[in-house]
Design an enzyme around this catalytic site. Structure first.
Site, PDB file in Angstrom:
ATOM      1  CD  GLU A   1      -2.294   4.377 -55.975  1.00 29.01           C
ATOM      2  OE1 GLU A   1      -3.025   5.369 -56.077  1.00 29.01           O
ATOM      3  OE2 GLU A   1      -2.701   3.214 -56.083  1.00 29.01           O
TER       4      GLU A   1
ATOM      5  CG  ASP B   1      -6.899  -5.251 -54.700  1.00 33.35           C
ATOM      6  OD1 ASP B   1      -6.940  -4.288 -55.466  1.00 33.35           O
ATOM      7  OD2 ASP B   1      -6.365  -5.215 -53.574  1.00 33.35           O
TER       8      ASP B   1
END
Lengths: 273, 407
Positions: free
Chosen positions: A50, A61
């Site tokens: 990824e 995040d």
């Protein structure tokens, strides 16, 4: 003919193990060092890669990936460069699936269709766009599926059974199960809870299930693999290792790639057993 | 779409939470079930007379509504044209319009059984209003505030602490309002079970833009009645400042279908829109997706968000509510900007002529009133939303004027 992602999961399944999915941010700490790192990942044991498309405001995040995104942007990373990195990687590796992960705005500004065309052309296999839930499928998911680009959806601990069907409807490639209610790289997943949820999702889909968001150590990776997951995603932990090998001028020290690949090797080793 | 195509400007959002292409629900899956639950709870509350009655009771006895509609006689004389009225929402408890929305949302939080409140704040006006209602209803409260803003809004930081709120300084990103909102969203994702996020403006994922608008619409509803009582007719022009746009939407929305009324939103022009250092998302931005909605954003050609700049921390946000983006594109509302120095001049003028110290946010609106009032005659009626008082800004203004008030 299945997609590269489907093929890779078939291979790992046939080998009787979970796939290791690694996440790094494109252009962190700069394009050259980032590309060198990504090229070194498959040999170290990464089954799927990824690549984060950096964004100024990564709402889902934790601190490690936030800092990683900002480092990449400060070094001048942008969508054109991210796609160029994939193109470069693909020239030397036609098997490892590449999944671009990030937030919608940089894609929207690049132009959704132009992005899909260019991503397809350079050999991107799938997309994970954190802020595009099924309610916004018309934006990118439906056009991506029409081009046979895998659109990987997140399922979370808050996704109840009724909603799970909605989440699975347009998902392809694999299902990404977010093992914690929280942001990346923070809380530690509970393998028992993950195991129950993986079983629940498996009852509703034949797609492979990869689990991530809080997995840091080989021991945790093994526990997640043993919970029945088909893949284990590790991101923040790799980025934390990278952070310890950066020089003041923003370049990677020569020790960075070996340090990260060492961790990848031990993660891969842990989930094979 | 032009305005002639539409029978009404008050029907939005649609079922997808869209105003035209703007709005929507661009959030992580973890939040999606919560947002759907919130939408249902809000729809149910709207239909419940008990909810309405409780809110109205608090507005009357706690906030001090209705706020007066005041004829600003000396500014009217000074500008020598239109009659200028102020909707005095700076007289509300806590000193701004923000309390209108916070009361509505905390009642909803209680109905939903939530036991913890979080919020973001820029200038601290919303943070103070959230901390106030959290104290009033006995819920723990965490306010995320950019480290840069904490430094320039010390009085409000102390007020929030007195009210029992925990202030979390946000150093991620650039440490301003947008980063505070990111951090509040991260907190929410990690505490979905017990936490209610009180968003302070008409932005964020659906249903927030519509819900905050509805709670703020009391401003425009009262203005209609008060103007009829004062002048026997509706105003000709409405003016309000815009950061995220909640005070403006509250004033504008009840008038959107009165098509003869001119409606003007004033964005923060900072050092001048041409300098790039501003917070004028509509004048100087492009449509994009951030914080759960599609709307005009300050961003670069790669879709990266650019920091806003304004003398007023309350307008210092790189986005704007999605309904404003839609009203801009349909042409129903005109959006202009006023610079830092124009706002500062209006701040001083209002203080000296009306004995009202306005917040720096509505000082932007007043600056524009000063530009248009002289172009009309005395039969032209302007209502400006005086959405906040300036006590919080006196230190910042002193610094800009070169006065050392601490020495």
């Amino acid at each position: 003919m299945g997609s590269r992602i489907e093929e890779r999961f078939s291979e790992t399944k046939a080998a009787g193990r979970a796939a290791l999915v690694t996440f790094v941010t494109a252009g962190d700490p700069n394009m050259e060092d980032s590309l060198a790192l990504i090229k070194a990942l498959p040999e170290a044991g990464a089954d799927l890669i990824e690549i984060g498309m950096p964004f100024t405001d990564p709402m889902a995040d934790g601190p490690a990936i936030q800092a990683s995104s900002l480092r990449a942007l400060e070094a001048g990373q942008n969508m054109i460069k991210t796609l160029a990195m994939v193109k470069n990687f693909r020239e030397g590796d036609s098997h490892t699936p590449i999944i671009l992960m990030g937030y919608y705005n940089p894609i929207y500004i690049y132009g959704s269709q132009r992005f899909l065309d260019d991503a397809k052309a350079v050999g991107v296999d799938g997309l994970i766009i954190v802020d595009l839930p099924p309610e916004e499928d018309q934006e990118l998911c439906v056009p991506a599926l029409a081009m046979e680009m895998n659109f990987i959806r997140l399922a979370t601990p808050t996704t109840n059974e009724a909603r799970l069907e909605k989440v699975l409807t347009n998902t392809s490639g694999f299902v990404y199960y977010v093992s914690i209610t929280g942001i990346t790289g923070t809380a530690k997943p509970d393998p028992d809870a993950v195991s129950r949820r993986v079983a629940l999702i498996k009852a509703k889909t034949d797609l492979p299930i990869a689990v991530g968001f809080g997995v840091k150590t080989p021991e945790q990776a093994k526990a997640i693999a043993d919970s029945g997951a088909d893949g284990v995603v590790v991101g923040s932990a790799l980025i934390s290792v990278m952070q310890g090998h950066m020089k003041r001028d923003g370049k990677a020290a020569s020790t960075m790639v070996p340090a990260v690949t060492d961790l990848v090797r031990s993660l891969a080793g842990a989930i094979v057993n | 779409m032009t305005k002639s195509d539409l029978n009404t400007f008050r029907a939005g959002p649609d079922e997808q939470g869209r105003f035209g292409i703007f709005g929507g629900r661009f959030v992580a899956e973890t939040l999606m079930p919560l947002i759907l639950e919130l939408e249902q709870a809000y729809e149910a509350a709207k239909e419940d007379p008990a909810f309405e009655a409780e809110l109205e009771n608090l507005q009357t006895h706690y906030t001090g509504r209705p706020s007066p509609l005041y004829f600003a006689e000396r500014l009217t004389e000074h500008f020598g044209g239109s009659k200028i009225y102020f909707k005095r929402d700076e007289l509300n408890h806590t000193g701004s319009h923000k309390i209108n929305n916070c009361l509505g949302q905390i009642l909803l939080a209680m109905r939903m059984g939530k036991t913890r409140i979080i919020a973001e704040t820029g200038a601290g006006q919303h943070g103070v209003a959230v901390a106030t209602v959290a104290a009033r209803f006995g819920l723990p409260c965490v306010v995320y505030m950019g480290a840069t803003d904490i430094e320039r809004q010390k009085p409000n930081v102390f007020r929030m602490k007195l009210l029992g709120a925990e202030i979390v300084p946000v150093t991620s990103g650039t440490g301003t309002l947008k980063d505070a909102m990111n951090e509040a969203l991260r907190d929410w994702v990690a505490h979905v079970e017990d936490t209610f996020y009180i968003i302070g403006t008409v932005a964020g994922p659906h249903p927030y833009p519509a819900m905050v608008r509805d709670f703020q619409s009391v401003i425009g509803i009262e203005t209609r009645e008060q103007m009829m009582a004062a002048e026997g007719r509706l105003p000709d022009t409405l003016v309000a400042c815009i950061g995220g746009g909640s005070n403006a939407m509250g004033l504008f929305h009840p008038f959107l279908d009165d098509k003869d009324i001119e409606i003007i939103g004033v964005e923060a022009g900072g050092k001048g829109v041409e300098t790039g250092e501003h917070a004028a998302s509509l004048t100087g931005g492009e449509p994009g997706v951030l914080h759960g909605n599609r709307t005009y954003l300050l961003q670069d050609e790669d879709g990266q968000i650019i920091d806003a700049h304004s003398i007023s921390a309350g307008l210092d946000y790189p986005g704007i509510g999605p309904e404003h983006s839609w009203l801009h594109e349909t042409g129903r509302v005109s959006y202009v900007s006023a610079t830092d120095s124009e706002a500062l001049a209006a701040f001083q003028l209002c203080t000296r002529l009306e004995g009202i110290i306005p917040a720096l946010e509505p000082s932007h609106a007043l600056s524009h009133v000063g530009k248009i009032a002289p172009t009309h005659g005395p039969d032209h009626l302007i209502v400006m939303n005086m959405c906040g008082r300036g006590d919080k800004d006196v230190f910042a203004v002193a610094a800009h004027l070169g006065t050392d008030i601490e020495g």
